[in-house]
Motif scaffolding. Structure first.
Motif, PDB file in Angstrom:
ATOM      1  N   TYR A  92       0.834  -1.208   0.000  1.00 22.41           N
ATOM      2  CA  TYR A  92       0.000   0.000   0.000  1.00 22.41           C
ATOM      3  C   TYR A  92       0.870   1.261   0.000  1.00 22.41           C
ATOM      4  N   MET A  96       0.730   4.263  -2.854  1.00 22.80           N
ATOM      5  CA  MET A  96       0.369   5.638  -2.527  1.00 22.80           C
ATOM      6  C   MET A  96       1.510   6.597  -2.844  1.00 22.80           C
ATOM      7  N   LEU A 247      -7.155  10.559  -0.149  1.00 17.15           N
ATOM      8  CA  LEU A 247      -7.310   9.797   1.103  1.00 17.15           C
ATOM      9  C   LEU A 247      -8.760   9.751   1.561  1.00 17.15           C
ATOM     10  N   ASN A 311       5.850   5.489   4.244  1.00 14.94           N
ATOM     11  CA  ASN A 311       4.605   6.070   3.734  1.00 14.94           C
ATOM     12  C   ASN A 311       4.663   7.586   3.875  1.00 14.94           C
ATOM     13  N   ASP A 313       3.702  10.452   1.932  1.00 13.17           N
ATOM     14  CA  ASP A 313       2.963  11.060   0.826  1.00 13.17           C
ATOM     15  C   ASP A 313       3.308  12.537   0.662  1.00 13.17           C
ATOM     16  N   GLY A 400      -1.692  10.563   6.096  1.00 15.37           N
ATOM     17  CA  GLY A 400      -1.557   9.347   5.296  1.00 15.37           C
ATOM     18  C   GLY A 400      -1.337   8.117   6.145  1.00 15.37           C
ATOM     19  N   ALA A 404      -3.803   4.966   6.502  1.00 21.46           N
ATOM     20  CA  ALA A 404      -3.235   3.658   6.166  1.00 21.46           C
ATOM     21  C   ALA A 404      -3.508   2.639   7.267  1.00 21.46           C
TER      22      ALA A 404
END
Length: 467
Positions: A92, A96, A247, A311, A313, A400, A404
């Protein structure tokens, strides 16, 4: 005549006074902005105050991550379940990152924010300095995940090192079975202690927010803000659209949760990030709040710390727009092919930059040096307002990771949906004093909601039947 206490009356709940703390944080931020504009030289000297507060929070990150992951993994019967969560999370995160890069490319090519900027000799050296600081290859990064000793992960404050040690200890306790239960209970008590200490540190937040905000305003000044308004405003708008549209749609479709309610639930954490420009300052509270929300401890323990390194973003959007800004400002626009290859390199290089102020600049400079060295001189153009862009990066990264965690919990069926609805509706308030729940999820949500009088539980008894 003496009155007797009503046996049906619920015990008085101690009033939560922590909202005064966050009102004080807002006041401190406004005061810091005023001091930064009025007395910029004095404001610059206040930087250690903000840095000291962030360091206090970072001091607690390793023990909190260790306790959370060990308790989560150690209580899971099958190791494959942990691997499933970790694999799904990494897949994931990569997906993203690509989406964030694509959005940044689109907006950057539409705005051309660097047009009309002039590069002076005084800023040329800044980019090369930042690139030298970030000169770390993938092999060095991989080896850096392994700590020198079992305990050095805690002393050096490396999130990924702590994650590795915690997973190893968790799997070992899992393999020990019943004989490992006393160790798990001991770690659970340590976790409560650590969160209590964090709660005490949070009362210094107004002082830290004042020092951090005053310093950044004093260092930046009005002239730099005006000159770089286009890239700043464009970046903030892009981050806001990513959070609300991408999101927001994803979390609504997958979980049915309204993103605005989730963001409101995490409002105090967003305020903390805004005042310190570091998403790390809110990492321990995100772990506690996502557990309180109803996501299982193994999912929270694996997804949140891993997300803080993989992660990012907001950092992806920043790297995209900043690269295009510098290329335009220096009169060397990048072709689509150059843009894609440069940004894919940066996507890999950025993993491990955990949202601390300044990490984005280092990754940006190293990426430009590897792919188009002539553009490294232009990094100095953006350093003046990087701190303000760091806030948007940190806020986006944090949002994010919260989304997640909820998504991965839903996909792995490790979310109590009734509890999520109750928490977001305000029926189960987060305990700001302890920052932790004692055994949430052990009872049905209806039993945990406050009531004026106890009601019969039915045939199920106090605890749900074990299958």
């Amino acid at each position: 005549m003496t009155s007797t206490a009503d046996p049906q009356k619920a015990p008085a709940v101690k009033r939560d006074r922590t909202h005064y703390l966050y009102i004080a944080v807002i006041g401190a931020v406004l005061l810091g902005i005023a001091v930064g504009f009025i007395w910029p030289d004095f404001a610059k000297e206040l930087k250690p105050v903000g840095t000291g507060f962030v360091n206090l929070i970072k001091m607690m990150i390793s023990p909190i991550i260790f306790c959370t992951i060990v308790l989560g993994v150690g209580s899971v019967r099958k190791a494959a379940k942990v691997g499933k969560v970790g694999g799904l999370a990494l897949a994931y995160f990569m997906a993203m990152s690509v989406v964030a890069l694509a959005i940044g490319l689109l907006v950057g090519n539409i705005l051309h924010p660097g047009s009309g900027m002039d590069l002076t000799e005084s800023v040329k050296g800044a980019g090369h300095t930042a690139a030298d600081e970030a000169n770390e290859g993938l092999v060095d990064f991989a080896l850096g995940i392994i700590p020198k000793t079992l305990v050095s992960a805690f002393t050096e404050g490396e999130v990924l090192q702590t994650l590795l040690v915690a997973l190893l200890v968790g799997f070992a306790l899992q393999a020990m079975g019943r004989s490992g239960e006393p160790v798990l209970r001991g770690i659970e008590h340590i976790q409560k202690l650590v969160f209590r200490v964090l709660g005490m540190i949070m009362w210094a937040a107004p002082i830290g927010a004042f020092g951090a905000m005053a310093a950044v305003i004093g260092e930046t000044g009005v002239d730099a803000l005006k000159a770089l308004a286009t890239i700043m405003i464009g970046f903030y708008v892009t981050c806001a659209l990513f959070i609300l549209v991408v999101l927001g749609t994803l979390v609504r479709v997958v979980t049915g949760v309204n993103l605005l309610k989730l963001l409101k639930y995490l409002g105090r954490e967003f305020l903390l990030i805004l005042s310190t420009s570091s998403s790390e300052s809110a990492l321990p509270r995100l772990i506690a709040k996502m557990e309180h929300l109803g996501v299982s401890r193994p999912v929270v323990g694996i997804t949140v710390p891993t997300g803080y390194s993989f992660n990012l973003d907001g950092t992806m959007i920043y790297l995209t727009m900043a690269s295009l800004f510098i290329a335009d400002a220096m009169g060397q626009p990048l072709g689509i092919g150059e843009q894609i290859s440069l940004l894919l390199f940066m996507m890999i290089a950025s993993k491990g930059a955990a949202g601390v102020s300044g990490s984005g600049i280092a990754v940006l400079a190293s990426g430009l040096q590897s792919h188009k060295p002539a553009l490294v001189d232009g990094v100095g153009l953006i350093i003046g307002v990087d701190r303000f862009m760091s806030e948007a990066r940190a806020l986006t990264n944090f949002a994010g990771n919260a989304v997640a965690t909820l998504l991965i919990g839903t996909w792995t069926k490790e979310v109590d949906k009734e509890r999520v609805a109750a928490v977001l509706a305000g029926e189960l308030p987060f305990d700001e004093r302890t920052l932790i729940d004692d055994g949430h999820g052990s009872e049905p949500v209806a039993a945990q909601r406050p009531a004026a009088a106890p009601e019969p539980r039915g045939e199920g008894g106090k605890e749900p039947a074990k299958v």
